[in-house]
Design a protein around this motif. Structure first.
Motif: not given
Lengths: 228, 327
Positions: A52, A71-72, A75-76, A81, A83-84, A87, A101, A103, A146, B212, B214-216
């Motif tokens: 980030m 970033s994405h 995650a893939r 994460l 997050p704090e 959100r 989300a 997968r 995920t 992002e 979560v991979g999107l």
């Protein structure tokens, strides 16, 4: 072989440097507590891992250099994460938050519902209408959907009622026990961290100042760097 | 939710019943008005995918509407004049077949959507609005200077294009075609909205950075939505051109892009039937108030003002008592 490796990692928010040399290494299946006083770089380290914010130094996950990824894509690769500040996607229902989300893997809407029955009860409810604790459960569930190899909890119990905190810690323990996923925990509760984490890394002024087994973390060190 | 479902069905039923009633009472002009409303609704349903689900305020959707219109105009023009249309190595005599024209319109609009989206979706907020507006104006001025196809005066098509098995010159039959296209686009919107892609797009509208994690890829999600949105609006443009048997640069104008947004706001942003209700109200006002005064847009403005100030979920929001996701 290490799953995640940070060596001499530096990062900055625009012109303001925030990390000055973070070293961290963790193996697959390990639970690591990332500790330090407020403003010492814990959340910045997490943001750096998740790409980030820009960084320099060594940053690799499963032998993949994360610096070349967005970033994405990180995650893939399998970094989830929580997050704090939670959100959640406020306009979506609980089920929709999880589905968005999703997968393929062992975590599904059903297994997340088993972990947090409260979410299952409120599956059709909008995230905005959930309590703080339920939103936190949803944020954890969303990250689990995920199906990550590494799950990062950034202050997951902050600002929650004691009974909810207990539920969250119970869930983290169950995730550790049932799935063997690697976990990084950022939290202020030393007592719970001692119960769950295998190792600890302490940051001070944006640098790693201590790393070792949780058992080796003595009162003097924790008082010096964490303040408890 | 149940109330909204009822509103959706009643709206569709009303859209069907009014032209049928007009057929029985022999008022073909009412059928034409309903057809116009259906086509504008179709264009707005397209935009509602980008705006309502993806949060993309595009002021350039008239570009896709116009492209659809000109796809029809150019193909039909060459067919009616028996002049070949040369496209690089390919030569065609044009066509008067609606399915072929629609396919061309959809592909042209989708391609334009892809190119415009690739560039404009790198920005957000007011910059996105301005870039889409700029693209729309580029098409507008190009059409004005394109003398081969009428330039500023536009292009007239003498006979409406054909659809196998139907007489498209009969108003109720052409309405049927437009109504089916509208229903299909509503089905696409409904399926898209509840699909994992739609949920992810909705999430990307709310918290792009969290999507992002979560991979999107929010850029890719929005681009796909923008292309689908452009394709549907392009189809509406082709039908609109066939309704009027005329295409002109006005189809590319930014006012039309603005009107499509207004239709959605009146009906309800992000609501399935928002564009349909908005288009019906717009066409009704245009007809009735337009007959009373040339300044009917003032009243449209008053309605828009009242909705933005007091009913931000649009008419659907007012009827359901729920403001909706974009308030």
């Amino acid at each position: 072989m290490s799953l995640l490796r940070l060596a001499n990692l530096t990062a900055a928010y625009g012109p303001v440097p925030a990390l000055f040399g973070v070293d961290l290494e963790m193996a697959s299946g390990e639970v690591l507590a990332l500790m330090g006083r407020n403003g010492m770089g814990k959340s910045t380290t997490v943001k750096t891992i998740c790409r980030m914010i820009p960084s320099a130094g060594e940053l690799s996950f499963n032998d993949n250099d994360l610096h070349s990824l967005q970033s994405h894509q990180v995650a893939r690769l399998g970094i989830g994460l929580v997050p704090e500040g939670r959100r959640c996607f406020r306009d979506l229902t609980v089920r929709e938050n999880l589905t968005a989300a999703a997968r393929s893997g062992q975590w599904t809407v059903k297994t997340v519902g088993d972990l947090f029955p409260r979410l299952e009860e409120r599956a059709g409810q909008r995230a905005a209408s959930l309590s703080g604790g339920e939103q936190q459960m949803l944020a954890i569930g969303r990250a689990l959907m995920t199906n990550p190899k590494l799950l990062i909890f950034d202050e997951a119990t902050e600002g929650l009622a004691p009974i909810v905190r207990q539920e969250i810690w119970a869930a983290i323990t169950r995730i550790k026990k049932d799935t063997g996923v690697s976990i990084i925990l950022i939290d202020k509760s030393l007592k719970e961290l001692r119960q769950v984490a295998d190792r600890a890394v302490i940051l001070a002024r944006g640098k790693t100042v201590w790393a070792g087994s949780m058992h080796d973390l003595n009162a003097e060190t924790s008082a010096q760097y964490i303040g408890v | 939710m149940i109330v909204e479902r009822w509103i959706n069905w009643v709206t569709l039923l009303a859209f069907m019943v009014v032209p049928l009633w007009a057929l029985v009472t022999d008022e073909p002009f009412t059928i034409t008005l309903a057809t116009r409303a259906a086509i504008l609704a179709l264009a707005a349903v397209g935009l509602n995918i980008a705006l309502g689900i993806g949060g993309l305020v595009s002021l350039g959707h008239a570009a896709f509407f116009g492209l659809g219109g000109y796809a029809m105009g150019i193909l039909a023009f060459h067919a009616q004049n028996y002049t070949p249309l040369e496209l690089g190595p390919f030569t065609t005599e044009g066509t008067k077949s609606m399915p072929v024209i629609w396919l061309t319109a959809i592909i042209a609009a989708a391609l334009a959507g892809l190119i415009i989206g690739l560039l404009s979706l790198r920005t957000a907020g007011v910059y996105f609005i301005m870039i889409t507006l700029a693209f729309g104006q580029m098409f507008f001025y190009f059409a004005i200077s394109w003398s081969a196809y009428g330039g500023e005066d536009g292009l007239s098509i003498y006979v409406r294009n054909g659809f196998p098995g139907l007489n498209t010159l009969v108003p109720i039959q052409f309405f049927g075609i437009c109504f089916v296209a509208l229903c299909l686009s509503l089905y696409v919107h409904w399926r898209l909205r509840s699909s994992p892609f739609g949920l992810a797009l909705n999430a990307a509208r709310q918290v792009p950075q969290r999507v992002e994690t979560v991979g999107l890829n929010p850029y890719r999600l929005k681009l796909v939505a923008f292309v689908i949105s452009a394709a549907i609006t392009g189809l509406a443009g082709a039908l609109f051109a066939d309704l009027n048997r005329f295409v002109s640069p006005a189809m590319f104008s930014w006012q039309l892009s603005g009107e499509l947004i207004v239709l959605i706001i009146i009906g309800g942003v992000g609501r399935l039937m928002g564009p349909v209700i908005g288009a019906a109200i717009f066409v009704a006002l245009e007809h009735w108030l337009g007959g009373l005064t040339d300044f009917w847009h003032i009243w449209l403005g008053v309605i828009l003002l009242l909705i933005v100030l007091f009913g931000r979920g649009g008419v659907v929001g007012l009827l359901t008592g729920k403001a909706g996701p974009h308030v």
